[in-house]
Design an enzyme around this catalytic site. Structure first.
Site, mmCIF file in Angstrom:
data_model
loop_
_atom_site.group_PDB
_atom_site.id
_atom_site.type_symbol
_atom_site.label_atom_id
_atom_site.label_comp_id
_atom_site.label_asym_id
_atom_site.label_seq_id
_atom_site.Cartn_x
_atom_site.Cartn_y
_atom_site.Cartn_z
ATOM 1 N N HIS A 1 3.143 7.098 -6.714
ATOM 2 C CA HIS A 1 2.425 8.325 -7.079
ATOM 3 C C HIS A 1 3.391 9.514 -7.056
ATOM 4 C CE1 HIS A 1 -1.888 10.197 -6.683
ATOM 5 N NE2 HIS A 1 -1.298 10.539 -7.788
ATOM 6 N N HIS B 1 1.631 4.686 -2.735
ATOM 7 C CA HIS B 1 1.784 6.134 -2.539
ATOM 8 C C HIS B 1 3.133 6.602 -3.090
ATOM 9 C CE1 HIS B 1 -1.768 7.024 -0.234
ATOM 10 N NE2 HIS B 1 -1.460 6.220 0.761
ATOM 11 N N HIS C 1 0.831 -1.206 0.000
ATOM 12 C CA HIS C 1 0.000 0.000 0.000
ATOM 13 C C HIS C 1 0.867 1.257 0.000
ATOM 14 C CE1 HIS C 1 -3.544 2.490 1.160
ATOM 15 N NE2 HIS C 1 -2.605 3.219 1.754
ATOM 16 N N GLU C 2 1.793 1.337 0.931
ATOM 17 C CA GLU C 2 2.604 2.549 1.037
ATOM 18 C C GLU C 2 3.487 2.748 -0.189
ATOM 19 O OE1 GLU C 2 1.989 4.815 3.068
ATOM 20 O OE2 GLU C 2 0.618 3.653 4.312
#
Length: 679
Positions: free
Chosen positions: A473, A470, A466-467
């Protein structure tokens, strides 16, 4: 003395951490704020007709030294907090808030921005990122109170300064309360159920506190503590649960008064800005659009989620009764849920940990998936030094071998580091300044015993993917203006790309690479993988209810009016959850108010709903990627071009439509969480 505001001469402008001293930080802030104020004053006082170039783009250029100091400082306070750093933080945060208020509430500056917006509305000339920059700046200033009269601006600045002080104190209280709320165990027999490496870690944690011969269980940020799944001693489970839910609820680090003050001041600020509540003010700048739309969306989820959780509770109560437990308690839920999960699906999550070794998961899982999708490589830079000895640094290179940024990984829990997991940046990508990104992921994985490998739980595995979503991104951002870089998107959109990245956890070719036994190298058996997939809906009732309870608690606090009186924080929580129809005693909110850092010392106030709102987009996107071949460069290039590279330079839902070819549909989310049926 090192000037933290100066551009670093290291690759990618990585801060030279060994040269930075705590005493350097406050002077650097003060000098950088003064310089920034002078730059903005020159823009506001410009006698030339206001244009995008001489006003808004110049605002984008201004304050680079302050951004440099701030990014370094706040990354350090989150990961390496000390008493000295906290003292600097307590002084700097209110000063920084006042500084930005002077800019956003400057009537001469806003007059220039407003004039450009009016001229553009009358005769449009701007396109693309330029047009979006004007829209965003104008809305930012309006929502910041730029249109208020002098008295209103003065009052708003006072409220903002008070809030910055209180939220900083909330976070510092929570950090210290969490460190103080450890569970000390005297006898190793009471740790029955823990793996040998977990017991060794608890012994090491105790020794670090001068408690040699004892064992210490530290807390993670959410209510649910990972060890509740495996601890066989019911009293130790109770102690661990109660330590978690009562954090910062009394004593020296009591956050209850701060919760009340923060909620009241936010309500007053919203009213001053012309909104009924803080929640109304928040959604004015989010993709959800309105509280009515949010309520309609959440309303579709609460009933089925509660029904699923109650059905799970019946099964758990029966399992507990077989052990002689006459009444299931909240600290029993995770333990019996894990037992049923193991028996029903033949999956022992503790036995999975040797297959999820951190180093291999990173290299052959997280990074390998990114390579397959985007063609990027992460190459260790052992010549560069992080802000802590445990921090690792990689250079990120594109498919042609060209460097595009740096990635830092800080994975282990330690004192002075706030709980949870997050992505941040030291340098944001943008073409205006010509800076590539320097991105960091922070997790709180318990330290393994000395010389032992770090083995992950399923939850930690998910957090790692998940991280890094980010991080992608930020790393793959290709925008002109800093305002739009990477994750600078609406709060209820920012979790979307990171949640999509979780899909690769169980993707066959990715899992085949990383899910191998740490000692033998044997791959995780296909039958076990199939069982994990089959079991994905187990526990979704609990998971959805605990999340929705926190979401609705967030909304309850931030839909208060400025004159509403809350005599007791705990009673307010109970009444709010009862009113929302989600007051299950066995399923406490993921965060209770006194340790709800996301909303009382973070960017999620009135916005915690954004995780599940983003999951609508995520689930729909995962369907699209799956239908189109999964882990392919074609899918990755499309995802990169339409979503990851554009940051906030296009309206968020326009980016989704460019990716998906239509508006999002909720049905994939309902199927994923088992909310299209009950029982």
């Amino acid at each position: 003395m090192y000037d933290v505001a100066e551009p670093s001469t290291l690759p990618f402008q990585l801060p030279p951490f060994p040269q930075i001293r705590t005493d350097d930080l406050e002077p650097a802030f003060l000098a950088a704020m003064a310089e920034h104020q002078a730059q903005v004053r020159a823009i506001a006082d410009n006698v030339q007709e206001p244009t995008l170039a001489n006003t808004i783009v110049e605002l984008e250029r201004a304050g680079t030294r302050l951004v440099r100091v701030s990014s370094t400082f706040f990354n350090l306070t989150g990961t390496c907090s000390t008493e000295a750093l906290r003292a600097v933080e307590a002084r700097v945060v209110p000063a920084l808030t006042a500084h930005y208020d002077r800019i956003r509430l400057d009537p001469a500056l806003f007059a220039r921005i407003d004039a450009i917006a009016r001229a553009e509305a009358a005769a449009p000339t701007l396109t693309g990122e330029d047009a979006q920059l004007l829209r965003r700046y104008h809305l930012d200033f309006v929502l910041a109170g730029a249109g208020l009269d002098e008295q209103g601006r003065r009052r708003l600045a006072e409220l903002n300064e008070q809030l910055s002080t209180l939220t900083t104190r909330f976070g510092q209280n929570l950090l210290q309360a969490t460190e103080a709320a450890v569970v000390v165990v005297d006898d190793v027999a009471e740790l029955d159920g823990l793996s040998p490496d977990a017991i060794a870690a608890a012994a090491a944690a105790a020794a670090d506190r001068g408690l040699t011969g004892k064992y210490v269980i530290s807390l993670v940020l959410p209510t649910g503590q990972p060890l509740l799944k495996v601890l066989r001693n019911r009293d130790v489970r109770r102690r661990l649960f109660e330590a978690s839910v009562h954090r910062a609820e009394g004593g020296e680090h009591d956050n209850r008064p701060l919760v009340l003050q923060i909620a009241t001041l936010r309500a007053r600020r919203a009213q001053l800005l012309g909104f009924a509540t803080h929640a109304d003010a928040t959604v004015a700048d989010q993709t959800v659009g309105s509280l009515a739309a949010m309520d309609e969306f959440l309303g579709r989820l609460v009933g089925p989620a509660v029904a699923n959780a109650r059905a799970e509770a019946e099964l758990l109560a029966a399992a507990a009764a077989a052990d002689g437990v006459d009444k299931l308690a909240p600290w029993d839920w995770a333990y019996y849920s894990e037992r049923i999960y193991t028996e029903r699906y033949q999956v022992d999550t503790a036995a999975l940990r040797p297959y999820f070794e951190l180093e291999r998961v990173l290299t052959d899982g997280v990074f390998a998936a990114a390579r397959g999708l985007f063609g990027i490589e992460l190459v260790p830079r052992t010549d560069l030094v992080g802000y802590h000895p445990e921090v690792r640094i990689w250079e990120v290179r594109d498919a042609h071998g060209e460097p595009i940024g740096l990635f830092l990984g800080d994975y282990f829990a330690r004192e002075g580091k706030r709980g949870g997991a997050w992505m941040s940046s030291f340098v944001d990508q943008n073409e205006l300044m010509g800076t590539p990104p320097v991105i960091v992921n922070v997790l709180n994985i318990p330290h393994p015993a000395a010389g032992e490998p770090a083995l992950l739980t399923l939850d930690e595995l998910r957090t790692l993917f998940h991280e890094f979503g980010h991080a992608l991104h930020g790393l793959l951002s290709r925008v002109r203006y800093p305002r739009f870089s990477g994750t600078n998107v609406p709060r209820d959109f920012v979790e979307y790309p990171s949640q999509v990245n979780e899909m690769w956890i169980f993707w066959p070719e990715v899992m085949a690479g990383y899910a191998r036994h740490v000692h033998t190298g044997e791959p995780l058996a296909a039958a076990v993988v199939d069982s994990i997939r089959a079991a994905q809906l187990w526990g979704e009732g609990f998971a959805t209810v605990e999340y929705l309870a926190a979401t609705l608690l967030d909304q309850a606090w931030h839909r208060l009016g400025p004159d509403d009186v809350v005599p007791d924080v705990v009673e307010f929580e109970r009444a709010a959850l009862a009113a929302a129809g989600i007051d299950l005693a066995l399923v406490p909110p993921r965060y209770r108010s006194t340790y709800f850092q996301h909303i009382f010392d973070g960017g999620y106030s009135a916005g915690y709903y954004s995780y599940i709102w983003s999951e609508v987009l995520d689930a729909d996107t995962v369907d699209m990627i799956t239908e189109n071949g999964g882990l392919t460069r074609a899918n990755g290039d499309h995802l990169r071009a339409t979503l990851l590279s554009v940051g906030g330079s296009v309206p968020a839902l326009d980016a989704f439509r460019a990716l998906r070819g239509r508006d999002a549909r909720i049905e994939p989310l309902l199927r994923r969480r088992g909310l299209d049926r009950t029982g």
